[in-house]
Design a protein around this motif. Structure first.
Motif, PDB file in Angstrom:
ATOM      1  N   ALA A   1     -56.041 -23.375  16.478  1.00 48.81           N
ATOM      2  CA  ALA A   1     -57.272 -23.844  17.111  1.00 48.81           C
ATOM      3  C   ALA A   1     -57.236 -25.330  17.430  1.00 48.81           C
ATOM      4  CB  ALA A   1     -58.468 -23.530  16.218  1.00 48.81           C
TER       5      ALA A   1
ATOM      6  N   ARG B   1     -59.361 -24.533  11.786  1.00 49.39           N
ATOM      7  CA  ARG B   1     -58.711 -25.177  12.926  1.00 49.39           C
ATOM      8  C   ARG B   1     -57.201 -25.297  12.737  1.00 49.39           C
ATOM      9  NH1 ARG B   1     -61.592 -27.390  16.932  1.00 49.39           N
ATOM     10  NH2 ARG B   1     -63.853 -27.551  16.664  1.00 49.39           N
TER      11      ARG B   1
ATOM     12  N   GLU C   1     -64.573 -21.705  22.600  1.00 49.24           N
ATOM     13  CA  GLU C   1     -64.127 -22.362  21.369  1.00 49.24           C
ATOM     14  C   GLU C   1     -64.704 -21.691  20.122  1.00 49.24           C
ATOM     15  OE1 GLU C   1     -63.519 -26.952  20.138  1.00 49.24           O
ATOM     16  OE2 GLU C   1     -65.577 -26.366  20.633  1.00 49.24           O
TER      17      GLU C   1
ATOM     18  N   VAL D   1     -62.767 -18.639  19.209  1.00 48.41           N
ATOM     19  CA  VAL D   1     -61.483 -18.985  18.590  1.00 48.41           C
ATOM     20  C   VAL D   1     -61.679 -19.330  17.114  1.00 48.41           C
ATOM     21  CG1 VAL D   1     -59.629 -20.701  18.573  1.00 48.41           C
ATOM     22  CG2 VAL D   1     -60.412 -19.723  20.743  1.00 48.41           C
ATOM     23  N   LEU D   2     -62.705 -20.121  16.807  1.00 47.42           N
ATOM     24  CA  LEU D   2     -62.941 -20.528  15.420  1.00 47.42           C
ATOM     25  C   LEU D   2     -63.319 -19.334  14.546  1.00 47.42           C
ATOM     26  CD1 LEU D   2     -64.863 -23.878  15.988  1.00 47.42           C
ATOM     27  CD2 LEU D   2     -62.463 -23.555  15.369  1.00 47.42           C
TER      28      LEU D   2
END
Length: 395
Positions: A383, A368, A358, A361-362
């Motif tokens: 996200a 997000r 995660e 991804v951020l």
């Protein structure tokens, strides 16, 4: 390389056998020489009229020792041992590259000597080598060594009885720790394994009548949880001594069942002590030995390509596969950050079925709600629209 190592191991076993034979022959030869010298001294001490002069006695002694006597036998035996040691040396030279600089595969890490000493001492205690462990603990100034040793003394007292084919101490131990072995209060699998082994042992040694009487007396409390296993034992009782028993019940009748029981007891006892079932020191050494050839190759490639020195880089540029026997739990490592997932940084599934952590991804999306492209394919994702993955037993 594996074949060469096996050949070297075979030569090492030959050296061990030769050493034992040599030890026996040399001890006998030394004793024979002592007897000859004692006999000659007695003759010279007797002296008197008509006795042999000391010079003649010593000449006879030298002749007996120099001829094909005990000295010659001891010399021949040691020659055989030296020959076997020489062959072992050649086998090791063939199996290993002695020109390799092992320092190239080492990293400048300052070990915690106190922790290392504790690991070594506990390894000796775990292996049942209590005298060596006590001496090492004394020389290393390990405090509370007696408290570390005591659980392993109790464990080995039961293990020795299992190896002597006496399961009663192990059964008593299983009953004493029933709540820990089986939190639901039912008899544990290990306890039933011991009862089954006792049943089969009676069947082999005293016949069907004794085994059946044992089953009637002991198996009632296990029937709810282990009925299918009890049925198999009854089938083994019925067909014991016939070809069908060897085919269908080979696992129950195998001589290795005693070794399996000892190994399972070790695992259970170490688990209750909060320890791994295998010695951490032995596992670390074995893993290091498996990784060492690959580390040598990696160091050579990095040196040839003028990359960072293996001894100074913060992490290895590639992952080393050292075998499934060294994988003790499942993990997920993010292919972008190369960091292991955690509850705070779980793996997430992208629409393209690629998986990232995660936090990676951020960092890529920077928000997000912002659309970003997968780093491994052109598929777009957001996200806040990804599925968190949960793998069983992943830490």
């Amino acid at each position: 390389m594996a074949a060469s190592l096996e050949a070297a191991q075979g030569e090492a076993q030959k050296v061990v056998k030769k050493q034992k034979v040599c030890e026996g022959k040399v001890n006998r030869s030394v004793q024979d020489m002592i007897d000859l010298v004692t006999q000659a001294r007695s003759v010279m001490s007797a002296g008197g009229e008509g006795g042999e002069p000391p010079e003649a006695v010593l000449a006879q002694l030298r002749s007996k020792l120099a001829s094909d006597g005990p000295l010659s036998a001891a010399t021949d035996s040691t020659k055989d041992l030296h020959s076997a040691v020489g062959k072992l040396g050649k086998a090791l030279d063939k199996a290993m590259d002695m020109d390799l600089d092992i320092c190239k595969a080492m990293r400048d890490v300052q070990p915690d000597e106190a922790s290392m000493s504790l690991v070594v001492a506990e390894h000796f205690y775990r292996e049942g080598r209590f005298d060596v462990g006590d001496l090492f603990a004394e020389e290393s100034h390990i405090e509370l060594a007696a408290s570390i040793k005591q659980p392993y003394v109790a464990m080995h007292s039961v293990l020795d009885q299992i190896r002597a084919k006496n399961l009663q101490p192990a059964l008593d131990w299983a009953t004493e720790h029933q709540n820990s072995l089986s939190p639901d209060g039912e008899p544990s699998t290990f306890e039933f394994q011991l009862q089954s082994l006792n049943f089969v042992s009676l069947l082999k040694e005293q016949g069907r009548g004794a085994a059946l009487a044992y089953a009637k007396q002991r198996f009632e409390r296990y029937q709810v949880r282990f009925m299918r296993d009890i049925q198999r034992l009854m089938g083994c009782l019925l067909y014991y001594g016939r070809p069908l028993a060897e085919q269908q019940y080979s696992d129950l009748l195998s001589p290795s069942a005693w070794e399996n029981a000892a190994a399972e007891f070790t695992r259970q006892a170490c688990s209750l002590m909060g320890q791994a079932s295998e010695s951490p020191l032995a596992v670390a050494v074995a893993a290091g030995a498996a990784a060492l050839p690959k580390l040598f190759k990696l160091a050579a490639v990095m040196e040839q390509n003028l990359q960072d020195d293996l001894r100074t880089c913060e992490q290895l540029p590639v992952e080393l596969e050292i075998g499934n026997e060294f994988v003790f739990h499942s993990i997920f490592a993010c292919p972008v950050s190369r960091e292991q997932s955690s509850p705070d940084n779980p793996p997430v599934l992208l629409p393209c079925n690629h998986i990232l952590c995660e936090q990676s991804v951020l960092k890529i999306a920077k928000s997000r709600t912002r659309v970003f492209k997968c780093p491994y394919c052109p598929v777009e994702a957001r996200a806040d629209n990804l599925r968190t993955l949960v793998f069983p037993d992943v830490e």
